[in-house]
Design an enzyme around this catalytic site. Structure first.
Site, PDB file in Angstrom:
ATOM      1  N   GLU A  80     -47.371  39.304  68.837  1.00  0.00           N
ATOM      2  CA  GLU A  80     -47.296  39.325  70.304  1.00  0.00           C
ATOM      3  C   GLU A  80     -47.617  37.951  70.887  1.00  0.00           C
ATOM      4  O   GLU A  80     -47.001  37.503  71.853  1.00  0.00           O
ATOM      5  CB  GLU A  80     -48.270  40.370  70.858  1.00  0.00           C
ATOM      6  CG  GLU A  80     -47.887  41.792  70.483  1.00  0.00           C
ATOM      7  CD  GLU A  80     -49.046  42.763  70.724  1.00  0.00           C
ATOM      8  OE1 GLU A  80     -49.325  43.054  71.891  1.00  0.00           O
ATOM      9  OE2 GLU A  80     -49.665  43.210  69.742  1.00  0.00           O
ATOM     10  N   HIS A 126     -27.137  45.820  70.613  1.00  0.00           N
ATOM     11  CA  HIS A 126     -27.724  46.561  71.750  1.00  0.00           C
ATOM     12  C   HIS A 126     -28.946  47.381  71.302  1.00  0.00           C
ATOM     13  O   HIS A 126     -29.294  48.365  71.944  1.00  0.00           O
ATOM     14  CB  HIS A 126     -26.710  47.508  72.400  1.00  0.00           C
ATOM     15  CG  HIS A 126     -25.372  46.900  72.652  1.00  0.00           C
ATOM     16  ND1 HIS A 126     -25.011  46.341  73.854  1.00  0.00           N
ATOM     17  CD2 HIS A 126     -24.304  46.727  71.829  1.00  0.00           C
ATOM     18  CE1 HIS A 126     -23.771  45.860  73.777  1.00  0.00           C
ATOM     19  NE2 HIS A 126     -23.327  46.080  72.556  1.00  0.00           N
ATOM     20  N   SER A 163     -58.000  48.716  67.760  1.00  0.00           N
ATOM     21  CA  SER A 163     -58.259  49.015  69.164  1.00  0.00           C
ATOM     22  C   SER A 163     -59.699  49.482  69.286  1.00  0.00           C
ATOM     23  O   SER A 163     -60.222  50.143  68.393  1.00  0.00           O
ATOM     24  CB  SER A 163     -57.309  50.125  69.630  1.00  0.00           C
ATOM     25  OG  SER A 163     -57.881  50.811  70.732  1.00  0.00           O
ATOM     26  N   LYS A 190     -55.093  52.688  65.680  1.00  0.00           N
ATOM     27  CA  LYS A 190     -54.206  51.573  66.022  1.00  0.00           C
ATOM     28  C   LYS A 190     -54.308  50.405  65.056  1.00  0.00           C
ATOM     29  O   LYS A 190     -55.361  50.068  64.567  1.00  0.00           O
ATOM     30  CB  LYS A 190     -54.535  51.036  67.439  1.00  0.00           C
ATOM     31  CG  LYS A 190     -54.220  51.992  68.560  1.00  0.00           C
ATOM     32  CD  LYS A 190     -52.733  52.232  68.780  1.00  0.00           C
ATOM     33  CE  LYS A 190     -52.062  51.053  69.437  1.00  0.00           C
ATOM     34  NZ  LYS A 190     -52.578  50.795  70.790  1.00  0.00           N
TER      35      LYS A 190
END
Ligand code: ARG
Length: 476
Positions: free
Chosen positions: A305, A171, A292, A298
């Site tokens: 992704e 979980h 970024s 970043k």
């Protein structure tokens, strides 16, 4: 005609396809040609088409259906066309619809009459089914190798981190300590099944449709065993109707890819989580991150992704083709021309995903201190405590679970870990507890105790990783 609806004019009509134009007085409308032509994508089948035609021509000569001289001219002509295509010198024609007619028409241009004999005892229906099986077979072989390479990369990192603790989650809540190596080896098992599925699909697809002709077979005395063997198939297909209308091989391939892409997407998702600042379990180098344009701090895990996202495309390809096929009566229907683009696109996506994942697995560096700290947080050794009560005090497990739950509550209220409770505090919940219990509350002792087959103990992980590296024939 309502409004400005366009009527077809002479300018819209194109020249009839010379390969089947015999009974046609006029050519197709421009839009007919646009919707009908597949050359834009099926040119990818050129190698397979030439190989299939060469096998067919050799068989036609061997069975006396065409002369040996014609077969030689055909073979030479096809080889030259292969060189033209490979060199980018071939002019693909939309009017000729597809790769089969482009190559056949060019062959007749080059060698005349003999070229026109090639299509004896076959149809584009068995031709495309053959070409596409050959293409998918090659794609399977390529991806299977790539999957094996990724398994090696994972197993090497697993060996390196066989004893590195990390929090194991269920979980996404801290559950029990595991090792990072064990976690990586879970993906090796998944990829092993993926390779198994690809190989199963390959075994079933490896039958030759060639010689099924349009749908009913042929009256010519062909030798289907011969063409099957020449193309590396195990045998000819058994039913001509099935052979020209079956795309199970493409669907099985896409199913296997979808499941593999789902696995890669899960690992990609974990990488995204692990390299987020709050987790900081791993770091990807500049080679596998992007910056970024506005936030200078970043480091975005774009490759992970995109691996996660491409799973969607691959599954989309499977669902798309299943939907194309589900309503088709036997045998061939032009709908089936829509089989190629999803398979090509899914193959490209899977190739990229495996390569990118291989790169990331090699690239990532592990923040061992952070992983270890979190491996011990969240009362992750509570199960070890309960197991101690069962093993040493012979308390029934369900009772031990309750006692442990109360101890967790106590520690939580005090803001400490289980190992920081005093013996006296422990004994308030279970009088039989002795000092010995503290020996099972550390992360390392918890991991070391998980020696059951398939468990996370470092020696198990080393054995699993070594087994796979040996099986895959890799350098450790
Ligand atoms: N381009 C076609 C396809 O991909 C080849 C087979 C065409 N057969 C036919 N009878 N029109 O399916």
């Amino acid at each position: 005609m309502p409004g400005n609806a366009k009527t077809l004019t002479d300018q819209d009509a194109h020249e009839a396809n010379a390969q089947w134009g015999g009974r046609f007085a006029g050519g197709p409308a421009a839009i007919m040609q646009d919707i009908n032509a597949s050359i834009g994508f099926d040119k990818a089948l050129w190698r397979q088409d030439i190989a299939g035609s060469k096998a067919h021509a050799a068989m036609l000569a061997k069975t006396g259906i065409i002369s040996g001289e014609d077969a030689r001219a055909i073979t030479e002509g096809l080889d030259q066309i292969g060189h033209e295509i490979a060199a980018g010198m071939f002019e693909f024609s939309t009017a000729l619809e597809d790769i089969h007619m482009n190559i056949e028409a060019r062959l007749s241009d080059r060698i005349g009459e003999a070229g026109k004999r090639l299509h004896t005892a076959r149809s584009r229906n068995d031709q495309v089914a053959t070409d596409f099986r050959l293409w998918v077979r090659d794609a399977i072989d390529g991806l299977e190798q790539q999957a094996a390479a990724l398994m090696r990369a994972l197993a090497r990192r697993a060996l390196e981190h066989a004893a590195t603790p990390m929090p194991g989650f269920t979980h996404l809540q801290t559950a029990q300590p595991v090792t990072f190596g064990h976690h990586l080896m879970a993906y090796v098992e998944m990829l092993a099944r993926d390779r198994g599925r690809l190989n199963d699909a390959r075994r079933r697809l490896n039958e030759s449709p060639l010689g099924s002709a349009a749908l009913a077979g042929t009256s010519f005395p062909i030798d289907r065993e011969m063409t099957a063997r020449a193309l590396g198939f195990d045998r000819p297909t058994a039913n001509s109707l099935d052979a020209v209308s079956d795309r199970d091989f493409a669907l099985e391939y896409l199913s296997a890819l979808s499941i593999m892409a789902m696995h890669l997407s899960r690992l990609a998702e974990e990488i995204v989580i692990w390299c987020s600042a709050p987790f900081s379990f791993i770091r990807l180098s500049d080679a596998f991150t992007t910056g970024s344009s506005i936030m200078p701090q970043k480091r975005n895990p774009d490759a992970a992704e995109l691996v996660r996202a491409k799973g969607g495309r691959i599954t989309g390809a499977l669902v798309g083709l299943l939907t194309v096929m589900k309503g088709l009566p036997l045998a061939y229907a032009k709908d089936m021309q829509e089989d190629k683009e999803p398979v090509f696109a899914a193959t490209d996506a899977a190739t990229l995903c495996l390569a990118a994942m291989d790169g990331m697995v090699r690239d990532l560096t592990v923040n061992e201190a952070q992983m270890r700290a979190y491996a011990g947080s969240g009362f992750s050794t509570a199960t070890d405590l309960a197991d101690w009560l069962v093993r040493v005090l012979k308390v029934p497990f369900r009772t031990a679970h309750h006692v442990t739950g109360r101890l967790v509550g106590k520690a939580e209220a005090k803001g400490v870990g289980l190992a920081e409770l005093s013996l006296a505090e422990m004994q308030e919940e279970e009088a039989g507890i002795t000092q010995d219990i503290f020996s099972v509350l550390s992360v390392d002792s918890s991991i070391a105790s998980r020696t059951s087959p398939g468990g996370t103990a470092a020696d198990n992980v080393r054995a699993q990783a070594t087994h796979w590296l040996d099986t895959l024939g890799a350098q450790k």
